[in-house]
Design a protein around this motif. Sequence first.
Motif, PDB file in Angstrom:
ATOM      1  N   ARG A 159       0.815  -1.208   0.000  1.00 25.48           N
ATOM      2  CA  ARG A 159       0.000   0.000   0.000  1.00 25.48           C
ATOM      3  C   ARG A 159       0.849   1.259   0.000  1.00 25.48           C
ATOM      4  O   ARG A 159       0.388   2.307  -0.402  1.00 25.48           O
ATOM      5  N   ASP A 160       2.077   1.174   0.488  1.00 31.32           N
ATOM      6  CA  ASP A 160       2.952   2.334   0.542  1.00 31.32           C
ATOM      7  C   ASP A 160       3.705   2.547  -0.768  1.00 31.32           C
ATOM      8  O   ASP A 160       4.485   3.477  -0.872  1.00 31.32           O
ATOM      9  N   GLN A 161       3.457   1.680  -1.764  1.00 31.71           N
ATOM     10  CA  GLN A 161       4.176   1.800  -3.029  1.00 31.71           C
ATOM     11  C   GLN A 161       3.685   3.012  -3.811  1.00 31.71           C
ATOM     12  O   GLN A 161       2.545   3.451  -3.679  1.00 31.71           O
ATOM     13  N   HIS A 162       4.552   3.495  -4.670  1.00 32.43           N
ATOM     14  CA  HIS A 162       4.172   4.540  -5.611  1.00 32.43           C
ATOM     15  C   HIS A 162       3.128   3.944  -6.561  1.00 32.43           C
ATOM     16  O   HIS A 162       3.253   2.780  -6.972  1.00 32.43           O
ATOM     17  N   PRO A 163       2.092   4.706  -6.929  1.00 36.51           N
ATOM     18  CA  PRO A 163       1.040   4.145  -7.796  1.00 36.51           C
ATOM     19  C   PRO A 163       1.571   3.555  -9.103  1.00 36.51           C
ATOM     20  O   PRO A 163       1.073   2.530  -9.569  1.00 36.51           O
ATOM     21  N   MET A 164       2.601   4.161  -9.673  1.00 35.99           N
ATOM     22  CA  MET A 164       3.150   3.642 -10.928  1.00 35.99           C
ATOM     23  C   MET A 164       3.844   2.306 -10.704  1.00 35.99           C
ATOM     24  O   MET A 164       3.704   1.380 -11.504  1.00 35.99           O
ATOM     25  N   ALA A 165       4.579   2.190  -9.605  1.00 36.73           N
ATOM     26  CA  ALA A 165       5.260   0.927  -9.284  1.00 36.73           C
ATOM     27  C   ALA A 165       4.225  -0.176  -9.045  1.00 36.73           C
ATOM     28  O   ALA A 165       4.405  -1.305  -9.488  1.00 36.73           O
ATOM     29  N   ARG A 166       3.153   0.184  -8.369  1.00 35.00           N
ATOM     30  CA  ARG A 166       2.085  -0.802  -8.119  1.00 35.00           C
ATOM     31  C   ARG A 166       1.439  -1.238  -9.440  1.00 35.00           C
ATOM     32  O   ARG A 166       1.178  -2.419  -9.654  1.00 35.00           O
ATOM     33  N   VAL A 211       2.814  -1.252 -12.434  1.00 32.28           N
ATOM     34  CA  VAL A 211       3.773  -2.096 -13.152  1.00 32.28           C
ATOM     35  C   VAL A 211       3.778  -3.504 -12.569  1.00 32.28           C
ATOM     36  O   VAL A 211       3.760  -4.503 -13.302  1.00 32.28           O
ATOM     37  N   MET A 212       3.773  -3.598 -11.236  1.00 36.85           N
ATOM     38  CA  MET A 212       3.768  -4.905 -10.589  1.00 36.85           C
ATOM     39  C   MET A 212       2.492  -5.684 -10.930  1.00 36.85           C
ATOM     40  O   MET A 212       2.556  -6.871 -11.276  1.00 36.85           O
ATOM     41  N   LEU A 213       1.343  -5.019 -10.891  1.00 36.82           N
ATOM     42  CA  LEU A 213       0.091  -5.707 -11.209  1.00 36.82           C
ATOM     43  C   LEU A 213       0.045  -6.146 -12.674  1.00 36.82           C
ATOM     44  O   LEU A 213      -0.456  -7.228 -12.980  1.00 36.82           O
ATOM     45  N   MET A 214       0.586  -5.330 -13.577  1.00 35.87           N
ATOM     46  CA  MET A 214       0.627  -5.713 -14.994  1.00 35.87           C
ATOM     47  C   MET A 214       1.553  -6.907 -15.204  1.00 35.87           C
ATOM     48  O   MET A 214       1.247  -7.804 -15.988  1.00 35.87           O
ATOM     49  N   ALA A 215       2.675  -6.929 -14.509  1.00 32.65           N
ATOM     50  CA  ALA A 215       3.603  -8.064 -14.625  1.00 32.65           C
ATOM     51  C   ALA A 215       2.949  -9.340 -14.102  1.00 32.65           C
ATOM     52  O   ALA A 215       3.034 -10.401 -14.746  1.00 32.65           O
ATOM     53  N   ILE A 216       2.292  -9.244 -12.975  1.00 37.18           N
ATOM     54  CA  ILE A 216       1.594 -10.412 -12.422  1.00 37.18           C
ATOM     55  C   ILE A 216       0.503 -10.866 -13.379  1.00 37.18           C
ATOM     56  O   ILE A 216       0.340 -12.067 -13.630  1.00 37.18           O
ATOM     57  N   SER A 217      -0.235  -9.922 -13.939  1.00 38.00           N
ATOM     58  CA  SER A 217      -1.300 -10.247 -14.894  1.00 38.00           C
ATOM     59  C   SER A 217      -0.744 -10.980 -16.116  1.00 38.00           C
ATOM     60  O   SER A 217      -1.318 -11.974 -16.572  1.00 38.00           O
ATOM     61  N   THR A 218       0.376 -10.506 -16.625  1.00 38.10           N
ATOM     62  CA  THR A 218       0.998 -11.141 -17.787  1.00 38.10           C
ATOM     63  C   THR A 218       1.396 -12.579 -17.480  1.00 38.10           C
ATOM     64  O   THR A 218       1.142 -13.491 -18.281  1.00 38.10           O
ATOM     65  N   VAL A 219       1.988 -12.789 -16.323  1.00 37.74           N
ATOM     66  CA  VAL A 219       2.383 -14.148 -15.923  1.00 37.74           C
ATOM     67  C   VAL A 219       1.151 -15.041 -15.777  1.00 37.74           C
ATOM     68  O   VAL A 219       1.126 -16.179 -16.270  1.00 37.74           O
ATOM     69  N   LEU A 220       0.107 -14.522 -15.136  1.00 41.79           N
ATOM     70  CA  LEU A 220      -1.098 -15.334 -14.931  1.00 41.79           C
ATOM     71  C   LEU A 220      -1.795 -15.658 -16.248  1.00 41.79           C
ATOM     72  O   LEU A 220      -2.291 -16.773 -16.439  1.00 41.79           O
ATOM     73  N   PHE A 221      -1.842 -14.701 -17.184  1.00 42.00           N
ATOM     74  CA  PHE A 221      -2.444 -14.990 -18.481  1.00 42.00           C
ATOM     75  C   PHE A 221      -1.618 -16.016 -19.256  1.00 42.00           C
ATOM     76  O   PHE A 221      -2.160 -16.865 -19.952  1.00 42.00           O
ATOM     77  N   GLY A 222      -0.306 -15.938 -19.133  1.00 35.82           N
ATOM     78  CA  GLY A 222       0.544 -16.949 -19.763  1.00 35.82           C
ATOM     79  C   GLY A 222       0.294 -18.327 -19.186  1.00 35.82           C
ATOM     80  O   GLY A 222       0.191 -19.322 -19.916  1.00 35.82           O
TER      81      GLY A 222
END
Length: 175
Positions: free
Chosen positions: A1-8, A10-21
């Motif tokens: 929750r303390d992360q910068h919104p952009m970092a969060r 990016v992290m969610l997009m990376a997780i999404s990409t892995v999960l879709f793969g």
Amino acid sequence: RDQHPMARAVMLMAISTVLFGLMAVAIRLASETQHPFEIAFFRNFFGLLFTLPLFFRHGPGILKTSKLPLYLLRCAIGTVGMLAGFWAIVHLPLAQAVAISYSTPLFVTIGAVWVLGETVRARRWAAVAVGFIGVLILIRPGTQTFTSASLVAALAALMSASVAISINCLARTEA
């Protein structure tokens, strides 16, 4: 929750990409014993199970909308896109199916201009043109290696883009 919104993001997009793969691999493995449409049914069934707690927590009022026809259209387009995508994953080499699915942003860009009235500058149009050349290289129309399955994968990408545009339209007035 303390992360910068952009970092969060990016992290969610990376997780999404892995999960879709992983989902694509799971679809391919499940297709050894199940039809792609059965796999899509179970994906939706379990998705419903995971969303039921939201419904129970917020009650039926969460479904209230004045845009029901647009929601139904979005659901129909999404269903066609998912069925086409699952079918393509099963009937094409996995790398080709996934690569063609990555053409969705190209269709979103075009839809953003036509439907949403957004402005796209020359540099982005050039990227879209190069992207479509890449899609044509993957699909290989007019060659002996061309299969209609690659058109189904392109249909899935087009439908996914249509869903994204419709969600953007709905987000303008819906919670």
